[in-house]
Design an enzyme around this catalytic site. Sequence first.
Site, short mmCIF file in Angstrom:
data_model
loop_
_atom_site.label_atom_id
_atom_site.label_comp_id
_atom_site.label_asym_id
_atom_site.label_seq_id
_atom_site.Cartn_x
_atom_site.Cartn_y
_atom_site.Cartn_z
N THR A 164 35.31 41.16 32.58
CA THR A 164 36.72 40.81 32.71
C THR A 164 37.04 39.45 32.08
O THR A 164 36.22 38.54 32.09
CB THR A 164 37.05 40.74 34.21
OG1 THR A 164 36.69 41.97 34.81
CG2 THR A 164 38.50 40.45 34.46
N ARG A 219 39.15 55.80 36.84
CA ARG A 219 38.77 54.77 37.81
C ARG A 219 39.64 53.53 37.63
O ARG A 219 39.89 53.08 36.52
CB ARG A 219 37.30 54.36 37.59
CG ARG A 219 36.87 53.19 38.49
CD ARG A 219 35.53 52.61 38.05
NE ARG A 219 35.15 51.50 38.89
CZ ARG A 219 35.49 50.22 38.64
NH1 ARG A 219 36.23 49.93 37.60
NH2 ARG A 219 35.09 49.25 39.45
N ILE A 220 40.09 52.99 38.74
CA ILE A 220 40.87 51.75 38.73
C ILE A 220 40.06 50.67 39.44
O ILE A 220 39.60 50.87 40.56
CB ILE A 220 42.23 51.93 39.43
CG1 ILE A 220 43.04 53.01 38.74
CG2 ILE A 220 42.99 50.61 39.46
CD1 ILE A 220 43.41 52.71 37.31
N GLY A 221 39.90 49.53 38.80
CA GLY A 221 39.16 48.44 39.40
C GLY A 221 40.07 47.44 40.09
O GLY A 221 41.23 47.72 40.40
N ASP A 222 39.55 46.26 40.32
CA ASP A 222 40.31 45.24 41.06
C ASP A 222 41.32 44.51 40.20
O ASP A 222 42.32 43.99 40.71
CB ASP A 222 39.33 44.20 41.63
CG ASP A 222 38.64 43.42 40.52
OD1 ASP A 222 38.98 42.23 40.33
OD2 ASP A 222 37.77 43.97 39.83
N LYS A 274 32.27 42.59 40.53
CA LYS A 274 32.23 43.99 40.93
C LYS A 274 33.54 44.35 41.64
O LYS A 274 33.82 43.87 42.73
CB LYS A 274 31.03 44.25 41.84
CG LYS A 274 29.70 44.05 41.11
CD LYS A 274 28.52 44.45 41.97
CE LYS A 274 27.21 44.32 41.19
NZ LYS A 274 26.02 44.71 41.98
N GLY A 275 34.32 45.21 41.00
CA GLY A 275 35.67 45.49 41.47
C GLY A 275 35.77 45.96 42.89
O GLY A 275 36.64 45.52 43.65
#
Length: 279
Positions: A147, A175-178, A199-200
Amino acid sequence: MGWAIALHGGAGNIPLTLPPERREPEEAALRHCLQMGTAALKAKQPPLDVVELVVRELENNPHFNAGRGSVLTSNGTVEMEACIMDGICKEQGVETIDPSHFITPNNIERLERVKEANRVQIDYTEPIQKEVEKQTPVADGDSQIGTVGCVAVDIQGNLAAATSTGGFVNKMVGRIGDTPIIGAGTYANRFCAVSATGKGEAIMRATVARDVAAIMEYKGLSLKDAADYVIQECAPRGTAGLVAVSATGEVTMPFNTTGMFRACATEDGYSEIGIWPSV
């Protein structure tokens, strides 16, 4: 009170033995983007414009996992995520580019290696292990890890944050992360602006970015103390890092991973570019 800016290029398991040819391009990009953001703040550009400017530049650098150079999904496509507190979208006239622009040969090769190992990979320094052959994991030595993000505050105390990522190598489509979730990977209010990386799933569970602001507001802690508490006590070890600035021009960049590509500058002349913990 004065302006301040901080940016990151991802946190993770960055080995101390990382060779110069892997490390120096990221450091040069951080230095360039820090200078760009500093110049914009000195020119009295709004913090929202500053963080957008810096993150767009980091996205265009293929050495980071955001924008061009983003890692690929299990289908070999790019699914990127980004967030800026005031919002940006196609309907507002933002330029769009064909998805093929973001795919690089290196990331096609990485996807093939990770798919062969039948796994997803949070960063490129994690070992690749062929499950069928049960080989001893060996780090592949690639430093491109994740990121990108930027936070800024101007001399009036106006705050903004922006974050962008390509996610995990070989991640499931959809997939959606943070990163795009307000309060997890990105947050800005009247107390501080925060951009998180790592790590999301862990960052979402700990609501890392919002908790920094909440601790400042409800406990009266300084930016540094609030950020240190969230990273060291709330986020599991080895999962997270963040950059943050306060309305009064404070800046902090804690992490609980091996390293985090990071840079910052303040109006009073302080600046830092680093990867591993300061001695």
